[in-house]
Design a protein around this motif. Structure first.
Motif, short mmCIF file in Angstrom:
data_model
loop_
_atom_site.label_atom_id
_atom_site.label_comp_id
_atom_site.label_asym_id
_atom_site.label_seq_id
_atom_site.Cartn_x
_atom_site.Cartn_y
_atom_site.Cartn_z
N VAL A 248 19.33 20.20 58.34
CA VAL A 248 18.16 19.34 58.58
C VAL A 248 17.34 19.08 57.33
O VAL A 248 16.37 18.31 57.38
N LYS A 249 17.72 19.68 56.22
CA LYS A 249 16.96 19.48 54.98
C LYS A 249 16.91 18.00 54.62
O LYS A 249 17.93 17.31 54.66
N GLY A 250 15.72 17.54 54.26
CA GLY A 250 15.55 16.14 53.89
C GLY A 250 15.29 15.22 55.07
O GLY A 250 14.91 14.06 54.87
N ARG A 251 15.49 15.72 56.28
CA ARG A 251 15.26 14.89 57.47
C ARG A 251 14.12 15.42 58.34
O ARG A 251 13.39 14.65 58.95
N PHE A 252 13.98 16.76 58.41
CA PHE A 252 12.94 17.38 59.24
C PHE A 252 11.86 17.97 58.36
O PHE A 252 12.14 18.46 57.26
N THR A 253 10.64 17.96 58.86
CA THR A 253 9.52 18.56 58.16
C THR A 253 8.71 19.42 59.13
O THR A 253 8.27 18.93 60.18
N ILE A 254 8.53 20.69 58.77
CA ILE A 254 7.71 21.58 59.58
C ILE A 254 6.33 21.70 58.95
O ILE A 254 6.19 21.70 57.72
N SER A 255 5.32 21.76 59.80
CA SER A 255 3.95 21.95 59.32
C SER A 255 3.17 22.71 60.38
O SER A 255 3.63 22.85 61.51
N GLY B 251 0.80 30.93 55.06
CA GLY B 251 0.37 30.32 53.81
C GLY B 251 0.99 28.98 53.51
O GLY B 251 0.63 28.31 52.54
N GLY B 252 1.97 28.57 54.35
CA GLY B 252 2.55 27.24 54.18
C GLY B 252 3.93 27.19 53.54
O GLY B 252 4.48 26.10 53.37
N SER B 253 4.49 28.33 53.20
CA SER B 253 5.85 28.32 52.66
C SER B 253 6.84 28.00 53.78
O SER B 253 6.69 28.47 54.90
N THR B 254 7.83 27.19 53.43
CA THR B 254 8.76 26.71 54.46
C THR B 254 10.21 27.02 54.09
O THR B 254 10.54 27.21 52.92
N ASN C 180 1.44 35.12 62.13
CA ASN C 180 2.16 35.05 60.86
C ASN C 180 3.08 33.83 60.88
O ASN C 180 2.63 32.72 61.03
N ALA C 181 4.36 34.06 60.77
CA ALA C 181 5.30 32.94 60.71
C ALA C 181 5.41 32.22 62.04
O ALA C 181 5.26 32.84 63.11
N LEU D 262 7.03 19.80 64.24
CA LEU D 262 8.32 19.51 63.64
C LEU D 262 8.53 18.00 63.68
O LEU D 262 8.74 17.44 64.75
N GLN D 263 8.42 17.37 62.52
CA GLN D 263 8.69 15.95 62.41
C GLN D 263 10.17 15.78 62.13
O GLN D 263 10.67 16.29 61.13
N MET D 264 10.85 15.06 63.02
CA MET D 264 12.30 14.89 62.91
C MET D 264 12.60 13.42 62.68
O MET D 264 12.29 12.57 63.53
#
Length: 121
Positions: free
Chosen positions: A63-70, A54-57, A32-33, A80-82
């Motif tokens: 970290v909003k605007g700087r990190f991206t989880i996928s 399902g891809g909801s983050t 799951n998550a 985790l792209q930082m």
């Protein structure tokens, strides 16, 4: 036995970037998550980011605007792209996943061993 193995930590200068990876392996029926947590010296472990199957983050405000989880569901891997890293991002980063092992009917939380991220000023 389900294992989570992180990679990608290291030393980076402020303003730089790092990408963390965490691969789940073993007898896995479903996940799951998945998420990333971090723990700085003398502080409690905190959620950095999480992603559903399902891809909801969701992200920590810091970290909003700087990190991206996928995630790649086919590979049972979360990333985790930082970017724009700050010294206050220095911590041990832990991967976390809600895993249903094969031959089990329930989900269990699993943790990786952690990877150190150090951001120098």
């Amino acid at each position: 036995q389900v294992q989570l193995v992180e990679s990608g930590g290291g030393l980076v200068q402020a303003g730089g970037s790092l990408k963390l990876s965490c691969a789940a392996s073993g007898s896995i029926y479903s996940i799951n998550a998945m998420g990333w947590y971090r723990q700085a010296p003398g502080k409690q472990r905190e959620l950095v980011a999480a992603v559903t199957r399902g891809g909801s983050t969701n992200y920590a405000d810091s970290v909003k605007g700087r990190f991206t989880i996928s995630r790649d569901n086919a590979k049972n891997t979360v990333y985790l792209q930082m970017n724009s890293l700050k010294p206050e991002d220095t911590a041990v980063y832990y991967c976390n996943a809600d895993v249903r092992p094969e031959y089990y009917s329930d989900y269990r939380v699993r943790w990786g061993q952690g990877t150190l991220v150090t951001v120098s000023s």
